[in-house]
Design an enzyme around this catalytic site. Sequence first.
Site, mmCIF file in Angstrom:
data_model
loop_
_atom_site.group_PDB
_atom_site.id
_atom_site.type_symbol
_atom_site.label_atom_id
_atom_site.label_comp_id
_atom_site.label_asym_id
_atom_site.label_seq_id
_atom_site.Cartn_x
_atom_site.Cartn_y
_atom_site.Cartn_z
ATOM 1 N NE ARG A 1 83.634 -73.284 56.320
ATOM 2 C CZ ARG A 1 83.648 -72.524 55.232
ATOM 3 N NH1 ARG A 1 84.625 -72.654 54.340
ATOM 4 N NH2 ARG A 1 82.683 -71.651 54.989
ATOM 5 C CG HIS B 1 84.875 -65.167 64.121
ATOM 6 N ND1 HIS B 1 85.625 -64.757 63.064
ATOM 7 C CD2 HIS B 1 84.234 -66.292 63.693
ATOM 8 C CE1 HIS B 1 85.453 -65.594 62.037
ATOM 9 N NE2 HIS B 1 84.606 -66.532 62.401
ATOM 10 C CE1 TYR C 1 86.573 -74.361 51.736
ATOM 11 C CE2 TYR C 1 88.737 -74.516 52.770
ATOM 12 C CZ TYR C 1 87.365 -74.409 52.881
ATOM 13 O OH TYR C 1 86.791 -74.350 54.127
ATOM 14 C CG HIS D 1 85.650 -69.299 65.262
ATOM 15 N ND1 HIS D 1 84.413 -69.037 65.793
ATOM 16 C CD2 HIS D 1 85.419 -69.767 64.009
ATOM 17 C CE1 HIS D 1 83.480 -69.321 64.889
ATOM 18 N NE2 HIS D 1 84.057 -69.780 63.797
ATOM 19 C CG ASP E 1 64.655 -40.472 55.873
ATOM 20 O OD1 ASP E 1 65.445 -39.778 56.553
ATOM 21 O OD2 ASP E 1 63.749 -40.007 55.171
ATOM 22 C CD GLU F 1 81.724 -73.337 61.275
ATOM 23 O OE1 GLU F 1 81.213 -72.949 60.212
ATOM 24 O OE2 GLU F 1 82.293 -72.588 62.085
ATOM 25 C CG HIS G 1 89.738 -72.030 56.870
ATOM 26 N ND1 HIS G 1 89.361 -72.932 57.820
ATOM 27 C CD2 HIS G 1 89.184 -72.442 55.697
ATOM 28 C CE1 HIS G 1 88.584 -73.848 57.254
ATOM 29 N NE2 HIS G 1 88.465 -73.584 55.969
ATOM 30 C CD GLU H 1 85.123 -72.676 61.109
ATOM 31 O OE1 GLU H 1 84.726 -72.386 59.981
ATOM 32 O OE2 GLU H 1 84.949 -71.932 62.103
ATOM 33 C CG ASP I 1 79.960 -70.929 57.276
ATOM 34 O OD1 ASP I 1 79.259 -70.897 58.312
ATOM 35 O OD2 ASP I 1 81.181 -70.671 57.279
ATOM 36 C CG HIS J 1 84.946 -64.630 54.388
ATOM 37 N ND1 HIS J 1 85.758 -63.762 55.066
ATOM 38 C CD2 HIS J 1 84.873 -65.736 55.166
ATOM 39 C CE1 HIS J 1 86.174 -64.316 56.200
ATOM 40 N NE2 HIS J 1 85.652 -65.526 56.278
ATOM 41 C CG ASP K 1 80.101 -70.608 62.563
ATOM 42 O OD1 ASP K 1 79.715 -70.832 61.401
ATOM 43 O OD2 ASP K 1 81.235 -70.164 62.847
HETATM 44 N N1 GLY Z 1 80.879 -68.427 59.568
HETATM 45 C C1 GLY Z 1 82.117 -67.900 59.912
HETATM 46 C C2 GLY Z 1 83.037 -68.940 60.320
HETATM 47 O O1 GLY Z 1 82.816 -70.099 60.056
HETATM 48 O O2 GLY Z 1 84.007 -68.688 60.980
HETATM 49 MN MN MN Z 2 83.106 -70.742 62.173
HETATM 50 MN MN MN Z 3 80.902 -70.875 59.742
#
Ligand code: GLY
Ligand code: MN
Ligand code: MN
Length: 454
Positions: free
Chosen positions: A420, A371, A400, A364, A47, A422, A360, A396, A267, A250, A278
């Site tokens: 990081r 994204h 690490y 983006h 529900d 960003e 990474h 970003e 983040d 993540h 972001d």
């Molecule tokens: N928060 C997702 C990224 O930084 O791409």
């Molecule tokens: Mn990002």
């Molecule tokens: Mn991010």
Amino acid sequence: RKSVNSMANLPFSESEYRGRQSRFLDKIPQDSLVLIPTNPNSIRSNDVQYPFRASSYMLYLCGWTDPESVLMAKHTGNDWIVSLFVQPNDTTAEIWEGRRIGIEGASARWPIDEAHSLAQMNEIVKAALTESNGVYLIQKLNDDIDQIVDEAMTSKSRQRNTYGMGPISLVDPSSILDEMRMCKSEAEIEVMQKSANLASMAHSLAMKNTQVGIGEWQIQAMIEGCFQSHGSQWSYPSIVGGGDNATILHYHSNSKAVNEGDLVLVDAGCEVDGYASDITRTWPVNGKFSDSQKEIYNLVLEAELAGIAACKVGVPWNASHKASMEVISKGLIELGILDCSFDEAMGDDLDGKTRQFFMHGTSHSLGLDVHDVGVTKPGGEGDGRLLEEGMVLTVEPGLYFASWREDIQVPERYSGIGIRIEDDVLITKDGPVVLTSNCPKKITEIEALVGSGL
Ligand code: GLY
Ligand code: MN
Ligand code: MN
């Protein structure tokens, strides 16, 4: 056509939406039918559904946020007619689920030409299909629509066989819309600036109220509470990782307390009128970076600033990544973390030694989706398409050094550090504009802020 004055309180003017619709429909053959369903509802538990979020294409084309709806565009010979199939007013359903805009509301106050009840969709779409040679449909969002179209195209008794009418081609229109969405209009940039401002405010608030021993979930609560209290919400689940958890890209559980001497990586971004921000910031919970943390932080910051500086009209998409990678590769060698040549550190990007610690991408696209859509690397080769005015992308870079990884060797003083940084960057002909510039990132600013609100 309706006047702007009668429009609902939408994020954009009627002419902004109409402009998007006509630029899109200009690219569609006039003998084709366009069908764009919104996102499906999804079940969370008995529900209970997940909060509904309209598809970005629906938001982009007409600002319609209610569930179950389908946008249709059909050419009459003179003009494209844009219509919406919507949930009709229904007292019983509205008592349980909330008020509906309904057919009349949609037709009077949304930037569309006609609204119909979903109950009539089958009949109207079937009839429209028999007069169309092609269908431009985003599939897998609405089973009913997929089935109507499938039947029109494959049924043995289809009109095409007997009368020479009915669709013979099925095309996904999303790539046309994706291309349009890559470059933001002035009105979109204004909304994105608001989204960036709110996310910056939330990060600053969390820094102010951070102390040793704070739970990752408590930082998440401050940030998301700030979003919510300003009528917004997250644009993706917030990542709050203390110490080693910052090295998990993540990390979502946000379930551990952050110890004395540790950094916390946050983040988190919000959504304003559908548009995402972001931001990532990393700060020491005790308000003071250690020497080793400072060395890595300054390296990531230098890489980020180099990445931002590379965001110029006419440079390839990959320029920000390359600039960040170069700074980081050089820095890793100088700090004695990599014992190799600069060329070996860079490698062919993916096989460079630097990739062990910076695994990474750097940028983006950002917009209605965090994204965001749009082709950035046509054909999959080379450095990607050239940046244009109005594009918004993140920068970003990160480093690490997971203490639990057995496949890497780093000096003890750096073990367990994850950082990081960003920001969200608008491409303009006068150079990069950092939409998230209100969010502190210099060591002196962060040290002054952390814990200052307690
Ligand atoms: N928060 C997702 C990224 O930084 O791409
Ligand atoms: Mn990002
Ligand atoms: Mn991010």
